[in-house]
Design an enzyme around this catalytic site. Structure first.
Site, short mmCIF file in Angstrom:
data_model
loop_
_atom_site.label_atom_id
_atom_site.label_comp_id
_atom_site.label_asym_id
_atom_site.label_seq_id
_atom_site.Cartn_x
_atom_site.Cartn_y
_atom_site.Cartn_z
N HIS A 48 0.95 -0.90 0.07
CA HIS A 48 -0.28 -0.36 0.36
C HIS A 48 0.41 1.41 -0.09
CE1 HIS A 48 -3.62 2.08 0.82
NE2 HIS A 48 -2.85 3.19 1.45
N HIS A 94 -11.14 1.89 -0.82
CA HIS A 94 -11.25 1.88 0.87
C HIS A 94 -11.43 0.20 1.08
CE1 HIS A 94 -10.86 3.39 4.81
NE2 HIS A 94 -9.33 3.35 4.53
#
Ligand SMILES: Nc1ncnc2c1ncn2[C@@H]1O[C@H](COP(=O)(O)OP(=O)(O)O)[C@@H](O)[C@H]1O
Ligand SMILES: [Mg+2]
Lengths: 731, 227, 80, 80
Positions: A48, A94
């Site tokens: 990430h 998300h």
């Protein structure tokens, strides 16, 4: 005092570090890190934060154009839209948090992307959202849709930022791993854009916003791991969004940004204080010293590890000019937010954190921020799709149209967008439901056009064509409202990159995007990668979500898709070959998901789009709609339903009805004009293939020789699918 | 007409309404922060839409206790016109300046869309530019707009002609109530008709470049009545 | 029977509402306030007459719908 | 001390949330359900040590802020 946690390879593995990565940390440091240090490495080196699997490929994306003010690398990208203003925008995923807790996951996703944009000094003026859910009849889907939509609305509505456009489709491939991608667009003065590189030895490091709690510790690592059967049980602490505090944070930050107190600013997103401090120091080539005892905490006895890895929301880190602390403090205190000087910039090249008077972290910034391992993962190209062969014509064109308009992917998304305040700020010129939303720039005649697009089933069948198509459709949607497309952001949602097939999809989509960006002068200025979107070894459809921004120089020349008057000529722009591979007709009417996706001819795309835009600018177009999912007849029905005017068209001689009416050939538009002769002559002069199909008028939609259906009936079908799905019994 | 727009932490339609006020009156309103104890001399006080204090606990409940609200009450008692839109309406009921309360929408969802409003009277500071029974198309955008009051109170409001707007169908008939409001009420006056609270957003229907201009009449009415 | 379910946020989970209420009460002059947390109260009329069975039934409702196990916990009171 | 405030809608005031919960529970197969009402639960930590004073203080909070008398009523439990 918390007990010492034993750091070894097992703990490293638990934090998501591979054995060789852990070994590399030991070598870099020449010692064993403590728990906080290991946690920081694992977060900074997570997929990430470090883009370790994707970076090699991301470099292929075109990022430059004369109007690009800020390309990828900052919190958001920025483009020059004239008048000294920049549009600042980015999209972010998300996905995992939204699957675990749909309301809060989606809400904090919106909160995060809003911070990315206002960190740059931009006032957010619009939100978009791209959603991919599992099969409508999957037991979790309804709960997820309801929660995600409420969460996006809950956050954006409270912030007072209109949510103006998006996408929402369904496919079983997302059953165990939905996609929630949020995009924010803001406005800043070009000469007042803020960036994140720390500078100025001795300058104070300031923490503002909410207090730090134990929420979402190690979220960045979670976002970088695939789900297993048991992951719903694991349940990390969920982050709860507080849009009210974020609204105050937005106003306070913009107020302080009007002065010259800020040297650098970075929101605390994934990996919280760790990534914000390391990235600011890394970009500035400086060191940073933090006193963790000064970090405002919501809970007692938080350890250095917890403070550094917490993902509590609504927080920012800033470097101020020395001596400006008090002025800045007054601004934040007025807005009733925490403000604490927690450290300073040093020349040590290290990040040093103290806790309880002792050194708790002492790490070199370089390795953390820039020396994450880079992977050149093996790729396996997706095999070429087999041709479709001959397809049966539908028994009834009318029934096929009804099936398509009611299918969840094409059904009206009103149920969603009515839960979003899409009008606040008073500048929404084109509301959700069109090709692109149009948002006026405050106090001017100019507007931005905004859209998100991607057709994952095309990407699955042929990644390169799919990547190119996503960019092309985005460009086309902006063009269809009359805007000049300027740049895109992306959110690349894929499965596990350690599987060569997935990396093959990734690489293929990037190459396709690259070709389209180059051909359309449509650079990528920001983006986000979300990998490991898998459950138990089954990946989602490759979904390189594209968010596009265009500019409309004068609102007077914008058009929408609604057919509002009778007797307009309907002209189909672009070549129709009748491509049905991977079409919705194939899937929804014939129950097949195969064949190659429609080929993307970028030269035709450019030529057709530039010509359509010129026609719109010349005032020759009353309504315009791009052709995509569902093809020509679906587009015409959408135009009729939007404006309440029917239409009558005839098929060209020799055309096979299903291919002509439902084929998904690219680079096409349907336009309505009161000057067909002039319009056709402009199109022909530009070498754009075009044909007149019929006229608007009446209360029905008629395809001569095939069907006549009332607009009211089509509307009822189109509008009822989502409400019915969401009203079904069960959770 | 001089107007003041009060800003609470979490207000978010203050600029929307300021633009509409300016367009109708030719004067920019002043903004007043919720922590102020005083409001400058003005002809109209506006409580704008938004999510004051996050809409936490109950919409408008915390804002109703802001220091500025004491000044709003005093001015209202003196007869100064007060307009509360959406969250502003919620604040006015919580502060006791208007009767009733606003509950969560019957459908339990936030709704943003245009609604039809029937003008119940043209006899007020706020509606003199409209015809009685005129139907307006104006956006709503709220989660808690379901007006409740007890039966006697509702009878009194109706009896005294204090209902300002009702939700209706496009033809003016009843039967399209978006949020479950008692007796389709979308806006009410106080006894002296100097205070108006309404849920829909006339300020987002006041600019020809953006949506309809059906809401502009309200600001034109105020500008005309307050010179 | 009547069941009363109290659904509260787990410790550590941020409670923006509770925080805001505390803030407002302080602003109104209330002193000596510690933490304030807001939860949900769900009151259910049940046909079931047996307290143990009623409790078991409500337990199941909590697990399946009323509480979100990711961030909430619940307590059940059963009344005559 | 700890105070627990239960804020519920007055009888007669329609409760869409409670109704929706009832609906969902029935859809999940729960039977024998009567009325379901949803309210708020507010838990307050107080410095006050005297139960009577604590109660009086919380009463005042309820009257001034925590409940809206137009549509709600409240009940207070004080705990050690
Ligand atoms: N999640 C969503 N949020 C807001 N608007 C949405 C959402 N999903 C779809 N829409 C809107 O519905 C319309 C149709 O969407 P879509 O079929 O994806 O359009 P297109 O094919 O032109 O890209 C668009 O105006 C889009 O903005
Ligand atoms: Mg489109």
């Amino acid at each position: 005092m918390a007990r010492e946690v034993r750091v070894d390879q097992a703990l490293a593995a638990e934090y998501g570090l591979k054995p060789d990565e852990y070994a590399r940390i030991l070598t870099l440091l020449g010692r064993t890190p403590n728990q906080a240090e290991l946690g920081m490495f694992s977060a900074m080196w997570s997929e990430h934060c470090s883009y370790k699997s994707s970076r090699k490929w991301l470099r292929r994306l075109p990022t430059q154009a004369p109007w690009v003010v800020q390309g990828p690398g900052e919190n958001a990208g920025a483009i020059d839209i004239g008048g000294g203003l920049a549009a600042v925008f980015k999209m972010e995923s998300h996905n995992h948090p939204s699957f675990i807790e749909p309301y809060q996951g989606a809400a904090t996703g919106v909160g995060g992307i809003l911070r990315d944009v206002f960190t740059m000094g931009a006032r957010p003026i619009a939100n978009l959202n791209a959603l991919r859910f599992g099969a409508p009849d999957h037991p979790k889907t309804k709960h997820l849709v309801g929660g995600v939509v409420a969460g996006i609305g809950g956050y954006g509505n409270c912030m007072g930022i209109p949510t103006v456009a998006g996408e929402c489709t369904f496919h079983p491939a997302y059953n165990g791993n939905i996609l929630v991608n949020a995009m924010t667009v803001g406005l800043a003065r070009i000469d007042r854009i803020f960036r994140s590189a720390a500078a100025g030895i001795g300058n104070p490091v300031v923490y503002v916003g909410s207090k730090t709690g134990r929420d979402g510790i190690h979220g960045a690592t979670m976002a970088s791991a695939e789900f297993g059967e048991g992951s719903e049980e694991k349940r990390p602490t969920v982050q709860v969004g507080d849009p009210f505090t974020e609204k105050l944070l937005l106003e306070a930050c913009l107020e302080l940004m009007a002065s010259d107190a800020i040297v650098a600013i970075q929101d605390m997103g994934a990996a919280g204080l760790t990534s914000s401090s390391c990235e600011m120091a890394g970009k500035g080539g400086v060191g940073i010293e933090l006193d963790l005892d000064r970090v405002p905490c919501r809970e007692t006895a938080m350890t250095a590890y917890e403070i550094m890895l917490s993902e509590s929301q609504e927080r920012m880190l800033m470097v101020l000019k020395a001596g400006r602390e008090d002025a800045a403090r007054r601004v934040f205190e007025k807005w009733e937010l925490d403000f604490a000087v927690i450290g300073r910039i040093t020349d040590s090249g290290k990040v040093v954190c103290r806790k309880d008077g002792k050194v708790a972290v002492d790490l070199p910034v370089g390795p953390l921020a820039d020396e994450a391992p880079l992977y050149d993962r093996p790729t396996k190209p997706t095999p070429k799709a087999k041709p479709l062969g001959k397809l049966p014509a539908p028994r009834s064109v009318g029934d096929a149209l009804k099936t398509l308009l009611a299918c969840p992917d094409l059904a009206s998304k009103r149920w969603i967008w009515e839960q979003y305040d899409h009008l606040v700020m008073g500048n929404t010129v084109q509301r959700p439901g069109g090709d692109a939303a149009v948002v006026r720039l405050p106090g001017s005649r100019k507007a931005l056009a905004l859209t998100t697009d991607c057709t994952p089933r095309y990407c699955q069948a042929e990644p390169e064509a799919g990547g190119a198509q996503a960019v092309a459709e985005c460009w086309r949607n902006l063009t269809a409202v009359g805007a000049r497309p300027l740049a895109i952001t992306d959110c690349l949602n894929f499965g596990n990159p350690e599987r060569p097939e997935i990396m093959g999809q990734f690489a293929g989509c990037i190459e396709g995007m690259r070709a389209a960006c180059l051909a359309l002068d449509f650079p990528v200025v920001s983006g986000n990668v979300s990998l490991y979107n898998e459950t138990s070894g089954r990946g989602v459809l490759p979904t390189p979500q594209i968010g596009g921004v265009g500019v409309l120089d004068d609102l007077t020349f914008g058009v929408g898709l609604a057919l509002r008057q009778p007797d307009l000529a309907l002209i189909l722009v672009g070549e129709t070959k009748g491509h049905l591979g991977q079409s919705l007709y194939l899937r929804e009417v014939l129950g097949r998901e195969d064949g190659p996706p429609p080929p993307v001819d970028l030269a035709a795309e450019r030529r057709n789009g530039d010509t359509v835009r010129a026609l719109i600018r010349a005032g020759m177009v009353e309504a315009c709609h791009d052709l995509s999912d569902g093809g020509l007849l679906v587009a015409l029905a959408e135009m009729a339903m939007a404006g309440g005017q029917g239409a009558r068209i005839a098929l060209p001689k020799g055309a096979s009805p299903h291919a002509f009416l439902f084929g998904e050939d690219q680079a096409r538009y349907l336009i309505a004009t009161s000057d067909p002769v002039g319009t056709l002559s402009v199109l022909r002069a530009k070498d754009v293939s075009a044909q007149a199909l019929g006229e608007s008028g009446g209360r029905t939609l008629t395809v001569e020789g095939h069907c006549t259906i009332s607009i009211a009936e089509l509307r009822a079908l189109h509008e009822s699918t989502l409400p019915a799905l969401m009203a079904a019994p069960g959770r | 007409m001089k107007a003041a727009v009060v800003i609470f932490p979490g207000s978010n339609r203050e600029h929307d309404i300021a633009a509409a006020l300016e367009a109708s009156s030719g004067r920019k309103p002043v903004f007043v922060w919720h922590g102020e104890a005083e409001i400058p001399p003005v002809d109209l006080i506006v409580l704008p839409g938004g999510f004051s204090h996050g809409d936490y606990l109950r919409c408008g409940a915390m804002a109703a206790h802001s220091p500025v609200m004491r000044a709003v009450k005093t001015r209202a008692e003196q007869g100064v016109a007060v307009l509360g839109v959406c969250n502003g309406f919620q604040i006015l009921t919580e502060a006791g300046l208007l009767p009733g309360a606003l509950l969560v929408n019957a459908g339990r969802k936030f709704i943003c869309r245009n609604v039809n409003l029937r003008v119940e009277t043209s006899q007020s500071l706020f509606t003199n530019r409209y015809e009685r029974d005129q139907v307006l198309s104006v956006p709503m955008a709220h989660n808690e707009g379901n007006y409740v009051a007890d039966g006697d109170e509702l009878d009194r409001l109706e009896g005294e002609g204090l209902v300002a707007f009702r939700y209706c169908r496009a033809d003016g008939g009843t039967g399209d109530n978006p949020n479950g409001s008692a007796r389709d009420i979308a806006g009410v006056f106080n006894r002296s008709k100097t205070v108006l609270g309404m849920m829909p957003h006339p300020e987002n229907a006041s600019d020809p470049a953006v949506g309809s201009i059906d809401g502009k009449g309200l600001f034109d009415s105020l500008a005309a009545a307050l010179k | 029977m009547k069941a009363r379910v109290r659904v509260t946020l787990k410790t550590g989970v941020l409670d923006p509402q509770g925080k805001a209420i505390g803030h407002a009460l302080e602003g109104m002059g209330f002193a000596g306030l510690g933490e304030i947390r807001q939860g949900k109260l769900i009151e259910i009329d049940l046909a079931e007459r047996d307290p143990a069975k009623a409790r078991a039934q409500v337990e199941e409702m909590c697990r399946k719908l009323l509480a979100n196990p990711v961030m909430e916990r619940y307590a059940i009171d059963i009344e005559g």
